[in-house]
Design a protein around this motif. Structure first.
Motif, mmCIF file in Angstrom:
data_model
loop_
_atom_site.group_PDB
_atom_site.id
_atom_site.type_symbol
_atom_site.label_atom_id
_atom_site.label_comp_id
_atom_site.label_asym_id
_atom_site.label_seq_id
_atom_site.Cartn_x
_atom_site.Cartn_y
_atom_site.Cartn_z
ATOM 1 N N SER A 113 137.143 59.017 91.206
ATOM 2 C CA SER A 113 138.571 59.279 91.002
ATOM 3 C C SER A 113 139.297 59.413 92.344
ATOM 4 O O SER A 113 138.675 59.693 93.378
ATOM 5 C CB SER A 113 138.759 60.556 90.182
ATOM 6 N N ILE A 114 140.609 59.259 92.300
ATOM 7 C CA ILE A 114 141.419 59.339 93.515
ATOM 8 C C ILE A 114 141.331 60.722 94.177
ATOM 9 O O ILE A 114 141.128 60.805 95.390
ATOM 10 C CB ILE A 114 142.879 58.917 93.226
ATOM 11 N N PRO A 115 141.440 61.849 93.407
ATOM 12 C CA PRO A 115 141.299 63.162 94.074
ATOM 13 C C PRO A 115 139.935 63.350 94.746
ATOM 14 O O PRO A 115 139.854 63.884 95.855
ATOM 15 C CB PRO A 115 141.493 64.161 92.936
ATOM 16 N N THR A 116 138.858 62.884 94.088
ATOM 17 C CA THR A 116 137.515 62.996 94.666
ATOM 18 C C THR A 116 137.402 62.137 95.920
ATOM 19 O O THR A 116 136.790 62.539 96.916
ATOM 20 C CB THR A 116 136.443 62.578 93.641
ATOM 21 N N LEU A 117 138.009 60.970 95.878
ATOM 22 C CA LEU A 117 138.019 60.069 97.029
ATOM 23 C C LEU A 117 138.683 60.738 98.233
ATOM 24 O O LEU A 117 138.146 60.725 99.346
ATOM 25 C CB LEU A 117 138.764 58.782 96.649
ATOM 26 N N TRP A 118 139.839 61.358 98.012
ATOM 27 C CA TRP A 118 140.550 62.041 99.096
ATOM 28 C C TRP A 118 139.742 63.224 99.630
ATOM 29 O O TRP A 118 139.641 63.419 100.835
ATOM 30 C CB TRP A 118 141.927 62.521 98.608
ATOM 31 N N LYS A 119 139.174 64.014 98.712
ATOM 32 C CA LYS A 119 138.399 65.189 99.119
ATOM 33 C C LYS A 119 137.187 64.779 99.947
ATOM 34 O O LYS A 119 136.935 65.340 101.023
ATOM 35 C CB LYS A 119 137.954 65.980 97.879
ATOM 36 N N ASN A 120 136.434 63.777 99.461
ATOM 37 C CA ASN A 120 135.224 63.349 100.173
ATOM 38 C C ASN A 120 135.542 62.766 101.550
ATOM 39 O O ASN A 120 134.827 63.024 102.519
ATOM 40 C CB ASN A 120 134.449 62.335 99.340
ATOM 41 N N SER A 121 136.603 61.971 101.637
ATOM 42 C CA SER A 121 136.940 61.387 102.939
ATOM 43 C C SER A 121 137.414 62.461 103.918
ATOM 44 O O SER A 121 137.108 62.392 105.115
ATOM 45 C CB SER A 121 137.988 60.282 102.786
ATOM 46 N N PHE A 122 138.128 63.456 103.408
ATOM 47 C CA PHE A 122 138.561 64.572 104.266
ATOM 48 C C PHE A 122 137.344 65.342 104.779
ATOM 49 O O PHE A 122 137.237 65.622 105.979
ATOM 50 C CB PHE A 122 139.487 65.501 103.478
ATOM 51 N N LEU A 123 136.398 65.661 103.880
ATOM 52 C CA LEU A 123 135.201 66.402 104.280
ATOM 53 C C LEU A 123 134.349 65.608 105.262
ATOM 54 O O LEU A 123 133.839 66.155 106.246
ATOM 55 C CB LEU A 123 134.378 66.787 103.047
ATOM 56 N N LEU A 124 134.189 64.308 105.023
ATOM 57 C CA LEU A 124 133.399 63.475 105.931
ATOM 58 C C LEU A 124 134.034 63.408 107.322
ATOM 59 O O LEU A 124 133.332 63.466 108.329
ATOM 60 C CB LEU A 124 133.235 62.063 105.367
ATOM 61 N N SER A 125 135.355 63.276 107.352
ATOM 62 C CA SER A 125 136.020 63.164 108.655
ATOM 63 C C SER A 125 135.881 64.440 109.473
ATOM 64 O O SER A 125 135.891 64.391 110.697
ATOM 65 C CB SER A 125 137.487 62.783 108.486
ATOM 66 N N LEU A 126 135.714 65.586 108.800
ATOM 67 C CA LEU A 126 135.554 66.854 109.524
ATOM 68 C C LEU A 126 134.102 67.204 109.792
ATOM 69 O O LEU A 126 133.772 67.735 110.850
ATOM 70 C CB LEU A 126 136.219 67.987 108.740
ATOM 71 N N THR A 127 133.215 66.929 108.822
ATOM 72 C CA THR A 127 131.823 67.383 108.952
ATOM 73 C C THR A 127 130.920 66.410 109.707
ATOM 74 O O THR A 127 129.908 66.817 110.254
ATOM 75 C CB THR A 127 131.202 67.665 107.565
ATOM 76 N N CYS A 128 131.274 65.141 109.725
ATOM 77 C CA CYS A 128 130.459 64.151 110.432
ATOM 78 C C CYS A 128 131.114 63.837 111.774
ATOM 79 O O CYS A 128 131.523 62.700 112.047
ATOM 80 C CB CYS A 128 130.310 62.896 109.585
ATOM 81 N N PHE A 129 131.218 64.858 112.603
ATOM 82 C CA PHE A 129 131.985 64.745 113.841
ATOM 83 C C PHE A 129 131.486 63.653 114.792
ATOM 84 O O PHE A 129 132.300 62.921 115.355
ATOM 85 C CB PHE A 129 132.049 66.097 114.566
ATOM 86 N N PRO A 130 130.164 63.485 114.979
ATOM 87 C CA PRO A 130 129.728 62.395 115.882
ATOM 88 C C PRO A 130 130.214 61.024 115.411
ATOM 89 O O PRO A 130 130.709 60.227 116.213
ATOM 90 C CB PRO A 130 128.197 62.493 115.846
ATOM 91 N N SER A 131 130.104 60.764 114.112
ATOM 92 C CA SER A 131 130.577 59.480 113.578
ATOM 93 C C SER A 131 132.084 59.361 113.724
ATOM 94 O O SER A 131 132.602 58.297 114.073
ATOM 95 C CB SER A 131 130.195 59.346 112.099
ATOM 96 N N THR A 132 132.786 60.452 113.464
ATOM 97 C CA THR A 132 134.239 60.460 113.595
ATOM 98 C C THR A 132 134.655 60.169 115.028
ATOM 99 O O THR A 132 135.583 59.392 115.276
ATOM 100 C CB THR A 132 134.805 61.822 113.136
ATOM 101 N N LEU A 133 133.944 60.740 115.976
ATOM 102 C CA LEU A 133 134.238 60.501 117.392
ATOM 103 C C LEU A 133 133.994 59.042 117.757
ATOM 104 O O LEU A 133 134.798 58.421 118.467
ATOM 105 C CB LEU A 133 133.364 61.419 118.258
ATOM 106 N N ILE A 134 132.919 58.468 117.243
ATOM 107 C CA ILE A 134 132.619 57.056 117.510
ATOM 108 C C ILE A 134 133.688 56.163 116.886
ATOM 109 O O ILE A 134 134.091 55.159 117.481
ATOM 110 C CB ILE A 134 131.202 56.683 117.015
ATOM 111 N N VAL A 135 134.165 56.528 115.687
ATOM 112 C CA VAL A 135 135.251 55.779 115.040
ATOM 113 C C VAL A 135 136.470 55.731 115.958
ATOM 114 O O VAL A 135 137.057 54.668 116.189
ATOM 115 C CB VAL A 135 135.617 56.407 113.667
ATOM 116 N N ILE A 136 136.840 56.881 116.494
ATOM 117 C CA ILE A 136 137.997 56.957 117.397
ATOM 118 C C ILE A 136 137.767 56.088 118.638
ATOM 119 O O ILE A 136 138.648 55.348 119.070
ATOM 120 C CB ILE A 136 138.287 58.418 117.804
#
Length: 195
Positions: free
Chosen positions: A132-155
């Motif tokens: 669902s759309i709410p689950t999609l938003w929640k999961n992407s928000f959590l991933l962007s905060l909790t998977c910091f090394p990957s998030t940094l590499i994305v940037i």
């Protein structure tokens, strides 16, 4: 010798696929409002390449565009809302100086960066899971905060490709698809580890 020709053919096919996918994405983005659905379609093609060893482009692109249109349009509307708010705030900030201006600019930049990272995770999740759309938003928000090394590499990938494209505009023939492919591989690996 056949092995060498086989590898050469595979590499050439992948390069030409990235070129045509880049071109297809640019054309599909021309109406502006279809930027996110077109990006979701491109990520959907990458998913098929990775999981099913599919090599087609055109049929698959339009199939994924249609499949992910509703969820990607919600993300597109969120971006339009953010850009509208940012534009309004920046117009007002011209009248201010000092600490207030710095605080508002910092908030806008932080939200913008978070939305970019969330969008990349969101499109990757969207093309891989049927949620669902709410689950999609929640999961992407959590991933962007909790998977910091990957998030940094994305940037870093986004900044590096932007710099390369700025200094070598010819790279635009591949820049969007290559950047998206690298981002997809990174985020796809992250969501499969987190799953």
């Amino acid at each position: 010798m056949k092995v060498q020709y086989g590898k050469f053919f595979t590499i050439t096919e992948r390069i030409s696929n990235l070129f045509f996918l880049n071109l297809l994405w640019i054309v599909a983005c021309l109406p502006i409002i279809t930027i996110i659905p077109s990006t979701a379609a491109m990520f959907g093609v990458f998913r098929e390449w990775v999981t099913k060893k599919e090599t087609s482009i055109f049929r698959l692109f339009f199939q994924k565009f249609k499949e992910n249109f509703k969820q990607s349009m919600v993300l597109e509307l969120a971006w339009l809302f953010y850009l509208g708010i940012a534009y309004a705030n920046l117009s007002i900030l011209d009248n201010f100086n000092g600490m207030f201006r710095t605080v508002i600019l910092s908030i806008l930049i932080t939200i913008g960066i978070l939305l970019v990272i969330m969008s990349i995770y969101m499109v990757t999740i969207m093309v891989h899971f049927n949620i669902s759309i709410p689950t999609l938003w929640k999961n992407s928000f959590l991933l962007s905060l909790t998977c910091f090394p990957s998030t940094l590499i994305v940037i870093l990938i986004v900044c590096l490709m932007a710099a390369i494209t700025y200094f070598l505009p010819i790279v635009l023939t591949f820049a969007f698809s290559v950047t998206a492919y690298l981002l997809f591989l990174l985020c796809f690996r992250t969501i499969r580890i987190s799953d």
